[in-house]
Design a protein around this motif. Sequence first.
Motif, short mmCIF file in Angstrom:
data_model
loop_
_atom_site.label_atom_id
_atom_site.label_comp_id
_atom_site.label_asym_id
_atom_site.label_seq_id
_atom_site.Cartn_x
_atom_site.Cartn_y
_atom_site.Cartn_z
N ILE A 146 0.84 -1.21 0.00
CA ILE A 146 0.00 0.00 0.00
C ILE A 146 0.87 1.25 0.00
CG2 ILE A 146 -1.62 1.38 1.37
CD1 ILE A 146 -2.86 -1.23 2.33
N LEU A 147 1.91 1.26 0.83
CA LEU A 147 2.80 2.42 0.91
C LEU A 147 3.56 2.62 -0.40
CD1 LEU A 147 4.25 2.03 4.52
CD2 LEU A 147 2.51 3.64 3.72
N VAL A 148 4.01 1.53 -1.01
CA VAL A 148 4.73 1.63 -2.29
C VAL A 148 3.82 2.18 -3.38
CG1 VAL A 148 5.83 0.31 -4.13
CG2 VAL A 148 6.41 -0.16 -1.76
N PHE A 149 2.61 1.65 -3.48
CA PHE A 149 1.68 2.10 -4.51
C PHE A 149 1.23 3.54 -4.26
CE2 PHE A 149 -0.08 -1.77 -6.90
CZ PHE A 149 1.11 -2.47 -6.76
N ALA A 150 0.99 3.88 -2.98
CA ALA A 150 0.59 5.25 -2.65
C ALA A 150 1.73 6.22 -2.95
CB ALA A 150 0.20 5.34 -1.18
N GLY A 151 2.95 5.82 -2.63
CA GLY A 151 4.10 6.66 -2.93
C GLY A 151 4.28 6.87 -4.42
N TYR A 152 4.10 5.81 -5.19
CA TYR A 152 4.21 5.92 -6.66
C TYR A 152 3.16 6.89 -7.21
CZ TYR A 152 3.94 4.57 -11.57
OH TYR A 152 3.90 4.59 -12.94
N CYS A 167 -7.02 -0.51 -7.32
CA CYS A 167 -7.26 -1.95 -7.47
C CYS A 167 -6.73 -2.73 -6.27
CB CYS A 167 -6.61 -2.46 -8.76
SG CYS A 167 -7.44 -1.92 -10.27
N LEU A 168 -5.56 -2.31 -5.77
CA LEU A 168 -5.00 -2.97 -4.58
C LEU A 168 -5.92 -2.78 -3.37
CD1 LEU A 168 -2.72 -4.41 -3.05
CD2 LEU A 168 -1.64 -2.16 -2.72
N LEU A 169 -6.38 -1.54 -3.15
CA LEU A 169 -7.22 -1.26 -1.99
C LEU A 169 -8.57 -1.97 -2.07
CD1 LEU A 169 -6.51 2.57 -1.53
CD2 LEU A 169 -5.59 0.66 -0.20
#
Length: 206
Positions: A146-152, A167-169
């Motif tokens: 989640i942190l990686v995708f949010a950071g991206y 999609c992840l969430l």
Amino acid sequence: MHKHLAFYGNKFHVMHYLLLILSWFIFYASHTVLASSKLKSFLKVKWGKAYKWYRLLYTMVSVLLFLVIVGQSLLIPAEIILSRGDLSSYFGYMLAAFGTIILMKSSKGYSIVRFLGLVPVKEEKEQLVTSGLYGKVRHPLYAGLILVFAGYFLFSGSITAAIHLACLLIYLPAGIYFEEQNLVEQFGESYKKYQSEVPAIIPRWK
């Protein structure tokens, strides 16, 4: 003429986004199905000795689907929905870096070769890990993602990055539910007790 080109251009982008969402759906659905304890039990009987390579097959399917998603993402022209600035970029890199650290620490102690299925492994009774990051949250790997995708998304600001995160969430509640059904079946009351004491993704700060 320009209006028609813009219309077809927007339609082209929408189709790409829908295909990207579909690809993520297939990726997550296959992950859930292939990790099912019922499917594994069925294949153990059907495949016999060949079942020792099941983990490798699982890894190959996951990697192939993920590469398809990466390829789709690279082909979609970047459409920015979040203005990028120094502050958003800074927080984006920080979140992604922190998420990567969590992913690495969560994987510590696991054999990558065994995890990927690159060598056949005999059936062994697994131990329930509740120490380290697993003593703070039950699913640190998901928290790191989640942190990686949010950071991206923060340092990219694109619609594509937003779709990856969304999609992840959307998947996580269902993914965690089915994964924990398997874990309860595997570890019984020990995992139920662990569930009651440790939160799924967001740690309790005392």
